[in-house]
Design a protein around this motif. Structure first.
Motif: not given
Length: 514
Positions: A130-132, A431-435, A440-445
């Motif tokens: 998401t950062i990229l 919050g943008q970075w929490k989002r 990323a965490t959601l899709v990783g899980m």
């Protein structure tokens, strides 16, 4: 342009036209009634921007519809080829791949190894994606990785042994890891949480378009199988080659037409909106949750999202959902062919009806969730539907028709819960970075769920597959328990916020959606 009328109950004491919006917002925050009303559109939240009063509701809907046209179909199409490319193994397997590459072994089960290695690199490469997406911009980043995995998919058609297939699946996992969280993040920046039926319905339509891959991928594969022997290649190889070429074509369309984030005023991709319309979109999102404006990247803020246990709870729900959805995607044609007795062509085509039914359930639950502002209830309904379907699949031993009916229910519950869980988490973070961290965490899980789903249906458990079905049912029970815990937490925190005892997600007006 018509001027929208202020509701009679809204009044801003001391407001003078031209007053700085930040000053007005501060005044509103101090006097804001913290009750959680039935109709949020009739009550002024603590954020206010005068641009919100320059447009009528009809004009706003027309602007949002233009955004929909540019964003949703193309994202859905790109997700369609993403799902098609990661799940077409099952179609190739019954079209001759397992025999030619000698995949029918038990120690190890080579087919299961090939399916699960994708998720290893998919999980490892997930966190920075998401950062990229923010750094390169969605148009360049998403189109580039789509083109790269399309070329990789073409390579699948030329492999000589199963080990080469493993290597290509590992590479595919790296390339596809950046797509789904990037798209989910992009969509969340353009739409409000639930007013005017926005984000939930759009996630459902996005995933619905993507699910066309599962619904008609088998039929497409059956058609490509008819190219058997053309240029000396087997039919299963043409499945990979042609679908890879389609992915490359979609990547080019994405590079041309995909839009950027609304706060990126320099991007040419959003020039279909005027500058004032772009500001209106940002103001609407800020009014809803106050995080539309670009925040400078902070590793501390990004990683700090992991301290909130609810982030991991959303991820757990998503992982449990994908356990079933991926298991069906990788093994359903095989089960239909080898265990329920359908021939290869029928097995390929009979995959489509359950996914068509899933699309109906997906739209209905998305509509219900947006209309009645219920998220957890939709997730619970889908999980229960899935449990019933899996039970019928596993224990109606002698009735082929009943087991196929169970496939309908299980497929509908698992696939309809993908957009439901996405919307559930999108409504309850700020919050943008929490989002970005949550995406990323959601899709990783979800990828971890894919690892489980790709291994639970073992050949030695046929024809009933009771161990695999039991694991799948257990994952849905875990969803029910997690949603129950989240619901109790949300309601308790909302009551504290209503009494002024607590500020949720750093915003006085924010309330969780149970």
């Amino acid at each position: 342009m018509a001027l929208r009328q202020e509701p009679e109950k809204l009044h801003f004491d001391g407001f003078v036209p031209g007053t700085d919006a930040k000053v007005l917002n501060a005044n509103l925050s101090s006097d804001y009634d913290k009750s959680y009303p039935e109709n949020l559109d009739d009550v002024a939240p603590p954020y206010y921007d005068p641009i919100l009063d320059r447009y009528t509701d009809a004009e706003i809907k027309r602007i949002v519809r233009r955004i929909d046209i540019r964003l949703i179909p193309l994202c859905g199409l790109m997700y369609c080829v993403s799902l098609l490319d990661r799940t077409n193994l099952s179609s190739a397997a019954i079209a001759g791949m397992t025999t030619e590459l000698n995949l029918i072994t038990r120690n190890p089960d080579r087919y299961s190894v090939i399916t699960l290695v994708f998720f290893i690199t998919y999980v490892i490469a997930q966190p920075p994606t998401t950062i990229l997406t923010r750094f390169f911009g969605p148009r360049i980043w998403l189109a580039t990785i789509t083109l790269a995995w399309g070329v990789t998919m073409i390579g699948f058609g030329f492999v000589k042994d199963w080990k080469a297939l493993v290597g290509l699946r590992l590479l595919l996992g790296v390339l596809e890891s950046g797509f789904f969280p990037g798209v989910v993040y992009l969509m969340s920046t353009w739409y409000r949480r639930y007013r005017v039926d926005e984000v939930g319905k759009r996630y459902s339509v996005f995933y619905l378009v993507g699910s066309l891959a599962a619904a008609f991928g088998g039929i497409l594969a059956f058609g490509l199988m008819q190219m058997e022997g053309l240029q000396g290649y087997r039919g299963w190889r043409w499945i990979f080659i042609v679908e890879g070429c389609l992915t490359c074509l979609v990547a080019i369309l994405g590079y041309i037409f995909l839009i950027s984030f609304p706060d990126n005023q320099k991007s040419r991709s959003i020039r279909f909106l005027s500058e004032e319309e772009r500001q209106l979109i940002i103001a609407r999102v800020n009014q809803d949750r106050g995080d539309a404006d670009f925040e400078k990247f902070s590793f501390k803020k990004w990683l700090g999202g992991g301290a909130d246990w609810k982030i991991w709870a959303y991820g757990l729900c998503f992982g449990c959902t994908t356990t079933v959805s991926y298991a069906l995607a990788y093994f359903l044609p095989i089960i239909l062919n080898r265990e329920l007795g359908f021939d290869t062509g029928a097995a390929q085509c009979l995959v489509a009806p359950p996914y068509a039914f899933a699309a109906i359930i997906m739209i209905l639950t998305g509509w219900y969730g947006d209309k009645y502002r219920q998220r957890g209830l939709c997730v619970v309904f889908n999980a229960m539907l899935c449990i019933i379907g899996l039970a019928v699949m596993g224990w109606a031993y002698s009735d082929t028709r009943a087991r196929y009916f169970g496939v309908f229910l299980a497929t509908a519950g698992a696939n309809a819960n993908v957009p439901s869980v996405l919307t559930y988490q999108a409504n309850n973070i700020r919050g943008q970075w929490k989002r970005a961290f949550c995406s990323a965490t959601l899709v990783g899980m979800g990828a971890l769920g894919g690892i489980v789903g790709s291994t639970v249906f073992r050949s030695e458990d046929s024809p009933t597959y009771v161990p695999g079905l039991s694991v799948a049912m257990g994952s849905q029970v875990l969803i029910l328990l997690t949603v129950a815990a989240l619901t109790l937490t949300f309601k308790a925190n909302n009551k504290k916020a209503d009494r002024g005892e607590k500020v949720l997600e750093d915003s006085p007006s924010f309330r969780y959606t149970a």
